[in-house]
Structures are given as C-alpha cells and as structure tokens.
Design a protein around this motif. Structure first.
Motif, PDB file in Angstrom:
ATOM      1  N   ARG A  26     -45.498  -6.181  19.273  1.00  0.00           N
ATOM      2  CA  ARG A  26     -43.914  -5.905  19.067  1.00  0.00           C
ATOM      3  C   ARG A  26     -42.946  -6.856  19.339  1.00  0.00           C
ATOM      4  NH1 ARG A  26     -46.326  -0.558  20.479  1.00  0.00           N
ATOM      5  NH2 ARG A  26     -45.581  -0.803  22.490  1.00  0.00           N
ATOM      6  N   TYR A  27     -43.376  -7.547  20.596  1.00  0.00           N
ATOM      7  CA  TYR A  27     -42.491  -8.466  21.077  1.00  0.00           C
ATOM      8  C   TYR A  27     -42.294  -9.681  20.228  1.00  0.00           C
ATOM      9  CZ  TYR A  27     -40.013 -11.682  24.359  1.00  0.00           C
ATOM     10  OH  TYR A  27     -39.152 -12.505  24.957  1.00  0.00           O
ATOM     11  N   ILE A  28     -43.473 -10.029  19.627  1.00  0.00           N
ATOM     12  CA  ILE A  28     -43.343 -11.172  18.700  1.00  0.00           C
ATOM     13  C   ILE A  28     -42.592 -10.839  17.540  1.00  0.00           C
ATOM     14  CG2 ILE A  28     -44.974 -12.639  17.431  1.00  0.00           C
ATOM     15  CD1 ILE A  28     -47.022 -12.151  19.446  1.00  0.00           C
ATOM     16  N   GLU A  29     -42.894  -9.598  17.045  1.00  0.00           N
ATOM     17  CA  GLU A  29     -42.115  -9.481  15.827  1.00  0.00           C
ATOM     18  C   GLU A  29     -40.476  -9.252  15.995  1.00  0.00           C
ATOM     19  OE1 GLU A  29     -44.007  -5.385  14.919  1.00  0.00           O
ATOM     20  OE2 GLU A  29     -45.513  -6.421  13.950  1.00  0.00           O
ATOM     21  N   LYS A  30     -40.118  -8.950  17.275  1.00  0.00           N
ATOM     22  CA  LYS A  30     -38.788  -8.727  17.361  1.00  0.00           C
ATOM     23  C   LYS A  30     -38.224 -10.157  18.006  1.00  0.00           C
ATOM     24  CE  LYS A  30     -35.533  -6.333  20.357  1.00  0.00           C
ATOM     25  NZ  LYS A  30     -35.621  -4.874  21.418  1.00  0.00           N
ATOM     26  N   ASN A  31     -38.729 -10.773  18.833  1.00  0.00           N
ATOM     27  CA  ASN A  31     -38.452 -12.057  19.343  1.00  0.00           C
ATOM     28  C   ASN A  31     -38.856 -13.416  18.966  1.00  0.00           C
ATOM     29  OD1 ASN A  31     -36.702 -10.836  21.601  1.00  0.00           O
ATOM     30  ND2 ASN A  31     -38.617  -9.852  21.884  1.00  0.00           N
ATOM     31  N   GLY A  32     -39.677 -13.307  17.859  1.00  0.00           N
ATOM     32  CA  GLY A  32     -40.620 -14.763  17.313  1.00  0.00           C
ATOM     33  C   GLY A  32     -41.439 -15.242  18.307  1.00  0.00           C
ATOM     34  N   TYR A  33     -42.091 -16.390  17.635  1.00  0.00           N
ATOM     35  CA  TYR A  33     -43.175 -16.883  18.163  1.00  0.00           C
ATOM     36  C   TYR A  33     -42.790 -17.782  19.396  1.00  0.00           C
ATOM     37  CZ  TYR A  33     -46.386 -15.331  14.381  1.00  0.00           C
ATOM     38  OH  TYR A  33     -47.211 -14.478  13.811  1.00  0.00           O
ATOM     39  N   LYS A  34     -41.812 -18.701  19.234  1.00  0.00           N
ATOM     40  CA  LYS A  34     -41.351 -19.564  20.401  1.00  0.00           C
ATOM     41  C   LYS A  34     -41.261 -18.799  21.727  1.00  0.00           C
ATOM     42  CE  LYS A  34     -38.618 -23.663  21.608  1.00  0.00           C
ATOM     43  NZ  LYS A  34     -37.832 -24.820  20.988  1.00  0.00           N
TER      44      LYS A  34
END
Length: 472
Positions: free
Chosen positions: A76-84
C-alpha cells in the motif's frame, strides 16, 4: 531547412550499479541474521535450558514474520508514494534495525550481564576442566549444568538445569530481526522492478537481473564466513563477545547512509503499474489449483532453504562437536551450491520448469535422507545445488495459465516466505526434543511435498480464458 533532433535513450548505469549493490546487501543481511543464531545462543541463552534451540531459531522466525505482517503494508505504501520513496524508506528502516542490533549488545553488557555473570563464570570453570569426566564432576558440585556430548564422545556444550531465564537483550535482538525483515520487505519489492527499468546499453532486463542475482548469491555465500571470521574472529561458545558486532554494523550503517545520499542526488526511471486493478475478475484467484498448491510449495521451499542454511551451523556444533567456524564453513558451502546452481540454471532454458523442479526435489530428498543415515553434514551442503532452481521453477508453474490473475497471484505467492519463519523454529523445537539429526525429517517432508507438486500438484485444473469483447 529541416531540423532534426537526436533523442538519446537515458543511460541508467549508475542507478543500476546501486541496485546491484542493494541486491548484494539484501543477500548479506538475510544471511547475517541467520548466522547470528549461534553467537546469539552463546551470548544470551546460557540459561536457555531445554528450550535453547527453540529460542535460538526464533531469530529467523522474527525476521521472516515481517514478510507476512508487513508485506501488505509495504504494498500500500508503494502504491501511494511510489518506488523511490519506498526504496529510501526501506533503507532508513534498515539503519534503524542496525541500531537496534547494537542496542541489544549494549543492553546486555550494561544491564543483563550482572544477572548472568555467576552462571557464565561457572560454565567457564566447568569447561576449563579439560576432560569429560572432570567436567562432569565439576558440574555435579552445583547441579546447575549437565554436560552434552556427541556420539563420538566429544564435548558439545552445557545445558542449564534451572528455570529458563532470558536477558532483555534477547528480546531486543528479536525486535531488530523483525525490523530488518521489514526493511527487506520494502527493498525486495522495489529493487527488482528498478533492475528492469534501469536501462543500460548492451543489456536486457533479464541480464541485469541475472547480474544482480549473482551478487546476491555471492553475498549469501560469504555471509557465514563474514560472521564467523570477521565479526566474531573465529570465536565460539563462551568466548563470544556480542559487542564484537559494533564496528561491522557501524560500517554497514555508513554504507547504507551513503546509498541513501546517492539516491537523493540521482534520477531514477519511472516505474508504472502494469494494470489499474479496477478490472473485476469472474473467479477467485484461489480457484486455480496450480496457484494454491504452489503457495504451499513455496512455503515449504523457503522453509527448508532456511532450515539448512541457518540450522546446519547449530547441528554441526551441538550434535557433531564441530567448532563454530567449521559450522559456518558448512553454511558457506551450502550457499555456494546455490550460487553455482543458479549459474548453471541460466543455461537450462530448454529444460522445462516442471522437469527441473522434479529432478531437484528428488535429488534434495535423497541427500537429506543420506545426511540423516550417515550423520554427514556435507550431504546437506550439496542440497544447495538443487535448491537453486526451486524458487523460479515453482513460481513459473504456479502462475501457469493464470492470465489476467497473474499480477494478483504474484503478490499472493510472496506469502510463501513465511515458511522461512515457521519451519526453522519448528525444527529447533524438534531438536530440543529428539536431537538435530532426527529433526532433518522436517526438511525431508518439505522436499517430498515439492516433489509431489512437480509430479502432480502443478498440473492446472483450469486456465484463465480471456473475455472476448464483441461490438454492440
């Protein structure tokens, strides 16, 4: 006059090198946590009593538990804030984990040691007697310890006879392992996509992943030697000083901090999602037998991989009276087998995943049985050669024919990493009750299941039939 513009493709060589370093770091940290078992047992579990092996293998349980607990949160964090941002967060969490490891060592020296100093002094006094008979006589004076010996009659250690008493530092060490596992949950979710996206002229995405995989396997091979010979200087048993990890851990913290600084100063490629996730699928993803049984197979695979790679050191020390550094060498041989196997596996493109898995599982099962019958740990080392192809083969077979369900199924399969948490601690509990040699039956059961999956379980009961859209 016509102007022409040469649009050059971005060269992500520097970001690619950083990703390779991160993959190597992931391999090193995973292996370090496993190889910390023996030193932690020596330093913290002097009063572990009959539960010593169970308490020791709980270190791996804490580490791999993070994959199950934190996996959905990281997604969920990756989906919301991106990969970098996720990559930098993962590295930040890793620095925190390193700090907690050091906090554990400091806590033991500052607060716990007075509570255990009498037991440590008595244990050292017993071991200084030299002969088994003299040690037994010395231990009988208080009755606090019993002498453990291998079948050969060699001394393997002492077992506390009083109530199990654990230092505060032990629980802090488990927290550190969980936080380290959390960090790697984030890192593994983002590094692989970046390896594909970081285009370097003259390479393909598969080649870049193979290069990084080699670095990862190399560090898992060197990890046991790094712990035994560099961090703890070849010491074992009561000679171990847990504060020896201060300097190496500080060096790793500095390395990670430098990587974080570099990541904030360079451009990384954009990674887009493969699907919007809004498509409503007609069936449950669990209705595919090859997937549901594939998840169980990955659970057993990760479990038996960690059982052998981590617990072979405890087996060598506690049942075979080997020195800790020799046990670490056995672990290095095992992980080296995975390194060689992955290199060889890159040339087996014409051999089906099912055939590879079938042969590998059968060979691994035979080797486990031979190791138990002969009590020869080198048969366990050889299993690494065959474990090397099990993850990619099982992953491929589990996703076979899933079509539109593939993306969702891939995330589900990662839950199989929980096997690395549960099976090693079960084996540790078995070792406390029936001894390490017989406990390898758990690994044999795991290999047998993987063989079953290759023979029958991987056969699809159905495949996804794409919807054909017709004009209205």
């Amino acid at each position: 006059m016509t102007k022409t513009y040469n649009q050059t493709k971005p060269n992500y060589l520097v970001p690619f090198i950083i990703m390779v370093v991160l993959m190597a770091l992931i391999g090193l940290i995973t292996n370090l946590n496993q190889q910390f078992q023996a030193p932690m047992q020596a330093a913290y579990l002097i009063k572990g009593g009959s539960m010593t092996n169970t308490l020791t293998t709980a270190l791996n349980f804490a580490f791999f538990l993070a994959y199950l607990v934190m996996g959905p949160i990281s997604t969920r964090y990756i989906e919301k804030n991106g990969y970098k941002k996720s990559l930098i967060l993962g590295l930040g969490i890793l620095i925190v984990a390193f700090a907690i490891y050091m906090c554990s060592a400091w806590c033991f020296d500052s607060f716990d040691l007075p509570r255990f100093s009498d037991a440590i002094s008595e244990a050292k006094s017993i071991e200084e007697q030299g002969s088994i008979a003299a040690m037994q006589a010395s231990a009988a004076e208080t009755g606090n310890f019993v002498i453990n010996t291998a079948k050969s009659g060699d001394f393997t250690g002492l077992t506390w006879q009083g109530p199990v008493t654990l230092p505060i530092a032990y629980w802090i060490f488990l927290i550190a392992a969980f936080v380290a596992g959390t960090a790697l949950t984030y890192l593994q979710a983002v590094v692989n996509p970046y390896l594909v996206a970081c285009d370097v002229p003259g390479t393909t995405g598969v080649q870049r992943q193979n290069i990084s995989g080699t670095g990862n396997s190399l560090m898992t091979t060197l990890g046991p030697l790094f712990v035994a010979y560099v961090i703890f200087s070849g010491k074992s048993g009561l000679e171990v000083n847990i504060t020896s990890l201060y300097l190496p851990i500080i060096c790793l913290m500095v390395l990670v901090a430098v990587i974080v600084f570099a990541l904030t100063r360079i451009n990384l490629p954009e990674i887009e999602g493969v699907s919007s996730g809004n498509e409503k699928l007609p069936d449950s993803v669990w209705s595919f037998r090859q997937l549901s049984l594939g998840l169980v197979t990955l659970f057993f695979y990760v479990g038996v991989e960690v059982c052998v790679g981590a617990n072979i050191v405890l087996y060598a020390m506690n049942d075979l009276a080997m020195a800790a550094k020799l046990g670490a060498t056995l672990a290095s041989f095992y992980w080296g087998g995975l390194l060689v196997g992955r290199f060889v596996g890159s040339f087996l493109s014409k051999v089906s995943a099912r055939t590879q898995l079938m042969i590998a599982a059968l060979a691994a099962l035979i080797l486990v049985i031979l190791a138990m019958v002969t009590e020869n740990p080198y048969f366990l080392c050889a299993i690494g050669l065959f474990h090397s192809v099990m993850w990619p083969s099982t992953f491929t077979l589990a996703l076979n024919g899933l079509g539109r369900y593939t993306s969702k199924a891939s995330g589900i399969l990662m839950m199989g990493c929980f096997g690395g948490a549960l099976l090693p601690v079960i084996q540790g509990a078995m070792a406390d009750g029936i001894g390490w040699n017989i406990s390898w039956i758990l690994v044999a059961i795991g290999e047998a299941w993987i063989l079953f999956y290759a023979l029958w379980g991987c056969k699809p009961n159905k495949t996804d039939v794409p919807v054909t859209r017709t004009a209205a």
